[in-house]
Motif scaffolding. Sequence first.
Motif, PDB file in Angstrom:
ATOM      1  N   ALA A  68      -1.886   5.699   2.257  1.00  0.00           N
ATOM      2  CA  ALA A  68      -2.937   4.737   2.599  1.00  0.00           C
ATOM      3  C   ALA A  68      -2.681   4.116   3.960  1.00  0.00           C
ATOM      4  N   ARG A  81      -5.061   4.520   7.229  1.00  0.00           N
ATOM      5  CA  ARG A  81      -5.606   3.321   7.866  1.00  0.00           C
ATOM      6  C   ARG A  81      -5.422   3.369   9.376  1.00  0.00           C
ATOM      7  N   PRO A 140       0.834  -1.206   0.000  1.00  0.00           N
ATOM      8  CA  PRO A 140       0.000   0.000   0.000  1.00  0.00           C
ATOM      9  C   PRO A 140       0.866   1.252   0.000  1.00  0.00           C
ATOM     10  N   THR A 141       0.307   2.347  -0.472  1.00  0.00           N
ATOM     11  CA  THR A 141       1.042   3.601  -0.470  1.00  0.00           C
ATOM     12  C   THR A 141       1.228   4.091   0.964  1.00  0.00           C
TER      13      THR A 141
END
Length: 345
Positions: A280, A284, A276-277
Motif C-alpha cells: 500500500a 501510494r 499500512p502494508t
Amino acid sequence: MLTTASVPDLDKVAYWNNAVSRTLVPMTVAPRGDGPFDGRIATDRLGCLRVSTMEADAERVSRTPALIARSSEALVAVGVQVSGTATFIQDGRRAEVGEGDLVVYDTTRPYSFDYPERFTTHVFQLPRHMLGVPDSDILEVSGTVIGPTDGFGAVLQPFLSTLATSAHSYSPAVGGKLANSVIDLLATLVAERTRQVPADADTAGSHFVLRIRNHIDRKLGDPALSPEAIAKAHHISVRYLHRLFEGEGITVGRLIQQRRLEECARELARRGRTAPTVSAVAQRWGFVSPAHFSRAFRAAYGVSPREWRTLRTAQDDVGRSPGGAPTPSCTVADRPGAGLPPSSS
C-alpha cells in the motif's frame, strides 16, 4: 487570425498596416517588394500577456513619436525570430537579429524593424509596470539581442516558442500562471543584464529546475510521472529537460525514483497502531510493481522494505528515554534516504 489572403491586391498594404497596428501597437508598415504583399498575424492572450505570431513578406516596420502618442499603454515586448532576419533600431542601438534570437524592446520609445526577406516572428507584450523593475533598467536592456545559446536564451527561447504555438489551448487559469512565469523570467533577464545578479548565475535555469523539482514532489504518487510527462507539463522538450538537469548531478528519472523511495522509507518508519502494508505504501508513492519496488528499495537501503520497517521501529524503541522523549542520538546515517547511493547522472 488576420490575413491579406482574401484582400484585393490594391488594398493589401492598407489592410496590413491596420492589422498590425490593431494586434500589436500602432505602427507603419512599408513593404520592400513590388509585388502583391502577403502577410498573416494571429494573437492570443494569456492573462496580462499578449502573444502574437506574424508571418509576412519583406517589410520595414516603424514606431514613430506620433504613433506612440496615440497609445495609452506602456508595454515591454520580446520578439522571437522564428525565420528570416531583422535589423532592429531603438535609442540609437542597432541590433542584427537572426533565427532563434530574442530581442527586447520598449513600445514607449521609437523603434524600427527592417525585415529584408520573408520572415516569421513571435511577439510577446506585457504592461511595463508588471515587471516591477526601474524604467532605467528597461532602457538599458532595450535593443538587447539574446542568442539561443546564451544562458537566458537557452531557457527563454524554447519556452516562449512553445508558448506561442500553443497559447490558444490553455484555460484562463493556466494562461494566467504561464504569464506570471514569463514575467518572472523577463524580470530576471533584466536583472542579469543590468548586473543586479551575477552575470554567470544561471538564475533562469535554476528557476525552472526548482519548479520542476516542486512539480515532481507534488506528483510523486502518480504512476504516470515521467520525464515525458514533466516536459509536457512545463511546455519544453524532453531533450531540454535533460539539459536543465545536467548540472544537478542526477537524471530526472533517477530523481523521481529517489524521491519516491525516500517517501516510502519515511512512511514505513512511522509508528502507528494500524500501519499500512508495504504494498500500500509503494502504491501510494507511485510504484506499480511491488517486486520492482522491493528491488529498488533494497538497492538503495541495503535491506528489504519489511526489514527496514522492523529495524526502524526497533531503533525508535531503543532510542527513547524512560520519560518517553526521543534521545538526541540520531545520526545522519539513521535518517531516511541516508542509505541511498550517491546521486549520479
